[in-house]
Design an enzyme around this catalytic site. Structure first.
Site, PDB file in Angstrom:
ATOM      1  N   HIS A   1      -5.247  -8.383 -48.030  1.00 43.05           N
ATOM      2  CA  HIS A   1      -6.186  -7.274 -47.900  1.00 43.05           C
ATOM      3  C   HIS A   1      -6.803  -7.033 -49.272  1.00 43.05           C
ATOM      4  O   HIS A   1      -6.078  -6.806 -50.248  1.00 43.05           O
ATOM      5  CB  HIS A   1      -5.453  -5.993 -47.481  1.00 43.05           C
TER       6      HIS A   1
ATOM      7  N   HIS B   1      -2.408 -13.318 -44.880  1.00 40.50           N
ATOM      8  CA  HIS B   1      -3.699 -12.706 -45.215  1.00 40.50           C
ATOM      9  C   HIS B   1      -3.505 -11.741 -46.358  1.00 40.50           C
ATOM     10  O   HIS B   1      -2.450 -11.134 -46.522  1.00 40.50           O
ATOM     11  CB  HIS B   1      -4.317 -12.008 -44.000  1.00 40.50           C
TER      12      HIS B   1
ATOM     13  N   CYS C   1      -2.900 -18.207 -32.387  1.00 40.63           N
ATOM     14  CA  CYS C   1      -2.892 -17.363 -33.581  1.00 40.63           C
ATOM     15  C   CYS C   1      -4.275 -16.747 -33.769  1.00 40.63           C
ATOM     16  O   CYS C   1      -5.272 -17.459 -33.874  1.00 40.63           O
ATOM     17  CB  CYS C   1      -2.506 -18.194 -34.802  1.00 40.63           C
TER      18      CYS C   1
ATOM     19  N   HIS D   1      -0.229 -14.593 -39.655  1.00 48.17           N
ATOM     20  CA  HIS D   1      -0.985 -15.635 -40.377  1.00 48.17           C
ATOM     21  C   HIS D   1      -1.277 -15.009 -41.739  1.00 48.17           C
ATOM     22  O   HIS D   1      -1.869 -13.921 -41.808  1.00 48.17           O
ATOM     23  CB  HIS D   1      -2.261 -15.977 -39.609  1.00 48.17           C
TER      24      HIS D   1
ATOM     25  N   GLY E   1       5.212  -4.070 -42.411  1.00 49.31           N
ATOM     26  CA  GLY E   1       4.123  -3.746 -41.481  1.00 49.31           C
ATOM     27  C   GLY E   1       3.177  -4.888 -41.193  1.00 49.31           C
ATOM     28  O   GLY E   1       2.034  -4.659 -40.787  1.00 49.31           O
TER      29      GLY E   1
HETATM   30  P1  5GP Z   1      -1.374  -6.566 -41.317  1.00 50.82           P
HETATM   31  O1  5GP Z   1      -1.094  -5.334 -40.500  1.00 50.82           O
HETATM   32  O2  5GP Z   1      -0.742  -7.791 -40.684  1.00 50.82           O
HETATM   33  O3  5GP Z   1      -1.046  -6.443 -42.766  1.00 50.82           O
HETATM   34  O4  5GP Z   1      -2.943  -6.761 -41.290  1.00 50.82           O
HETATM   35  C1  5GP Z   1      -3.619  -7.194 -40.168  1.00 50.82           C
HETATM   36  C2  5GP Z   1      -5.013  -6.633 -40.283  1.00 50.82           C
HETATM   37  O5  5GP Z   1      -5.841  -7.331 -39.389  1.00 50.82           O
HETATM   38  C3  5GP Z   1      -5.131  -5.143 -39.940  1.00 50.82           C
HETATM   39  O6  5GP Z   1      -5.657  -4.441 -41.046  1.00 50.82           O
HETATM   40  C4  5GP Z   1      -6.054  -5.134 -38.717  1.00 50.82           C
HETATM   41  O7  5GP Z   1      -6.943  -4.041 -38.730  1.00 50.82           O
HETATM   42  C5  5GP Z   1      -6.777  -6.454 -38.856  1.00 50.82           C
HETATM   43  N1  5GP Z   1      -7.196  -7.038 -37.582  1.00 50.82           N
HETATM   44  C6  5GP Z   1      -6.441  -7.184 -36.453  1.00 50.82           C
HETATM   45  N2  5GP Z   1      -7.126  -7.794 -35.486  1.00 50.82           N
HETATM   46  C7  5GP Z   1      -8.367  -8.045 -36.008  1.00 50.82           C
HETATM   47  C8  5GP Z   1      -9.540  -8.660 -35.469  1.00 50.82           C
HETATM   48  O8  5GP Z   1      -9.593  -9.105 -34.322  1.00 50.82           O
HETATM   49  N3  5GP Z   1     -10.616  -8.753 -36.291  1.00 50.82           N
HETATM   50  C9  5GP Z   1     -10.603  -8.250 -37.578  1.00 50.82           C
HETATM   51  N4  5GP Z   1     -11.722  -8.391 -38.300  1.00 50.82           N
HETATM   52  N5  5GP Z   1      -9.507  -7.682 -38.108  1.00 50.82           N
HETATM   53  C10 5GP Z   1      -8.410  -7.571 -37.337  1.00 50.82           C
HETATM   54 ZN    ZN Z   2      -2.826 -18.961 -37.842  1.00 45.51          ZN
END
Ligand code: 5GP
Ligand code: ZN
Length: 112
Positions: free
Chosen positions: A100, A98, A3, A96, A91
């Site tokens: 924003h 998170h 992960c 995991h 999206g």
């Molecule tokens: P999701 O799309 O799942 O809501 O958000 C995942 C977020 O993780 C995205 O905004 C993406 O830019 C960020 N992200 C993906 N891989 C990495 C990484 O390796 N490092 C960092 N700092 N952010 C990441």
């Molecule tokens: Zn995890």
């Protein structure tokens, strides 16, 4: 477990740290969608907001306390947005939980 965010929380993959304690890790998003774009994650693996239960939700409350503190420290006095994408249609790309934390610009509503 393979992960990405577990590895980032453990320091196995580098990230730009904003805040850390025993339960929570916060770091800058690698692809910022706003002038300030921080991700807040529980150190324990929770796959998404759909997996929050009575047993593991305390860390979520704590994450929101930390988010408010970070928003103050980063000067987001005009407002900010906290978003958690859950599942495919929303999206979610990293499985995991998170949150924003975004600020420094105005945001449309409803979002996308
Ligand atoms: P999701 O799309 O799942 O809501 O958000 C995942 C977020 O993780 C995205 O905004 C993406 O830019 C960020 N992200 C993906 N891989 C990495 C990484 O390796 N490092 C960092 N700092 N952010 C990441
Ligand atoms: Zn995890």
């Amino acid at each position: 477990m393979d992960c990405l965010f577990c590895k980032i929380a453990a320091g196995e993959i580098p990230s730009k740290k904003v805040y850390e304690d025993e339960q929570v890790y916060a770091f800058y998003d690698i692809e910022p969608q706003a002038p300030v774009h921080v991700l807040l994650i529980p150190k324990t693996h929770i796959a998404s907001a759909a997996e929050i239960t009575a047993e593991n939700s305390a860390v979520v409350a704590h994450i929101f306390e930390v988010a408010a503190q970070i928003a103050k420290e980063l000067g987001l006095d005009d407002g900010f947005r906290i978003v958690s994408n859950c599942g495919e249609s929303a999206g979610q790309t990293v499985k995991h939980l998170h949150f924003h934390l975004m600020g420094g610009r105005t945001f449309a509503w409803p979002a996308g």
